[in-house]
Design a protein around this motif. Structure first.
Motif, mmCIF file in Angstrom:
data_model
loop_
_atom_site.group_PDB
_atom_site.id
_atom_site.type_symbol
_atom_site.label_atom_id
_atom_site.label_comp_id
_atom_site.label_asym_id
_atom_site.label_seq_id
_atom_site.Cartn_x
_atom_site.Cartn_y
_atom_site.Cartn_z
ATOM 1 N N ARG A 10 0.803 -1.245 0.028
ATOM 2 C CA ARG A 10 -0.046 -0.137 -0.029
ATOM 3 C C ARG A 10 0.915 1.329 0.178
ATOM 4 O O ARG A 10 1.654 1.404 0.933
ATOM 5 N N PRO A 11 0.749 2.096 -1.007
ATOM 6 C CA PRO A 11 1.515 3.500 -0.997
ATOM 7 C C PRO A 11 1.142 4.354 0.139
ATOM 8 O O PRO A 11 -0.153 4.249 0.549
ATOM 9 N N VAL A 12 1.991 5.059 0.607
ATOM 10 C CA VAL A 12 1.667 6.218 1.669
ATOM 11 C C VAL A 12 1.571 7.513 0.793
ATOM 12 O O VAL A 12 2.344 7.825 0.126
ATOM 13 N N ALA A 13 0.514 8.245 0.919
ATOM 14 C CA ALA A 13 0.357 9.415 0.230
ATOM 15 C C ALA A 13 -0.319 10.808 1.191
ATOM 16 O O ALA A 13 -1.044 10.112 2.035
ATOM 17 N N GLY A 14 -0.380 11.563 0.464
ATOM 18 C CA GLY A 14 -0.940 12.863 1.249
ATOM 19 C C GLY A 14 -2.360 12.977 0.780
ATOM 20 O O GLY A 14 -2.934 12.828 -0.306
ATOM 21 N N ALA A 15 -3.353 12.907 1.954
ATOM 22 C CA ALA A 15 -4.462 12.970 1.800
ATOM 23 C C ALA A 15 -5.240 14.316 1.104
ATOM 24 O O ALA A 15 -6.096 14.462 0.386
ATOM 25 N N ASP A 16 -4.360 15.473 1.257
ATOM 26 C CA ASP A 16 -4.754 16.647 0.730
ATOM 27 C C ASP A 16 -4.713 16.468 -0.605
ATOM 28 O O ASP A 16 -5.468 17.335 -1.473
ATOM 29 N N TYR A 17 -3.922 15.763 -1.454
ATOM 30 C CA TYR A 17 -3.664 15.547 -2.753
ATOM 31 C C TYR A 17 -4.729 14.599 -3.137
ATOM 32 O O TYR A 17 -5.654 15.048 -4.623
#
Length: 209
Positions: free
Chosen positions: A64-71
């Motif tokens: 699972r990739p970790v990513a910014g929720a804002d984007y």
């Protein structure tokens, strides 16, 4: 994963690999069904897709990739892809509005038996520097789950495939080089571990002729 989600995941992988000709070179370790944290240099929004798409099918299903929720929570399409297709671990990067501890979120995923894709620079590198300084999060996660392998992945050419400000990617060959796993040594301090993981990633750069 529902049928539609699986179809979209297959299409995303096919599109990513066809566009970039991406290949993954496992020079420091072999693909293995063990919990790992794949960490890489970060030059474009497509970086996570490159790593995710190039993993063997069985590993991709539990990574699972970790990513910014804002984007990734802007708009229905991004939200769908993030939540249903790639099953991203979405992090609130604003400390003032954050309701969950990002390290706890990632540690919980590891406890469930899934691997992660992270970018220790914390943001896309749009400078002329080869690699930005690492944030302390990689150490904090290693400290929380010291048995976890941290596997460096150097992404070559991603910035040219998806240059800043461009709406459409450019078809170029990308190579992902996977190095040897790094684990937190007993009693190892933050600065030493951060430096060691960063050096392991930098060592994977292709030799310039």
């Amino acid at each position: 994963m529902h049928t539609l989600d699986a179809i979209c995941a297959f299409a995303l992988c096919l599109f990513t690999r066809a566009l970039t000709g991406a290949r993954m070179l496992w020079i420091g370790c072999a693909p293995a069904a063990t919990v790992r944290v794949y960490y890489a240099n970060h030059n474009s929004h497509g970086d996570f897709a490159l790593i995710w798409a190039c993993l063997p099918d069985d590993l991709r299903a539990r990574t699972r990739p970790v990513a910014g929720a804002d984007y990734w929570l802007k708009g229905r399409l991004r939200t769908y892809v993030a939540q249903r297709v790639i099953r991203a671990v979405l992090i609130d990067r604003n400390a003032d509005t954050r309701k969950e501890d990002p390290i706890a979120q990632m540690a919980d995923v590891i406890d469930q038996g899934d691997s992660l894709i992270v970018f220790p620079e914390g943001t896309r590198n749009t400078t002329e520097e080869t690699l930005l300084p690492f944030k302390s999060g990689i150490y904090r996660l290693a400290h929380a789950r010291p048995e976890t392998e941290f596997v460096p992945v150097w992404i070559e050419n991603a910035r040219r495939v998806m240059p800043k400000g461009k709406l459409l990617p450019l078809p170029l060959l990308c190579t992902l080089t996977v190095g040897a796993p790094v684990t937190l040594a007993q009693g190892e301090e933050k600065d030493a571990f951060v430096a060691r993981t960063r050096d392991a990633l930098l060592a994977l750069q292709p030799t310039q002729i």
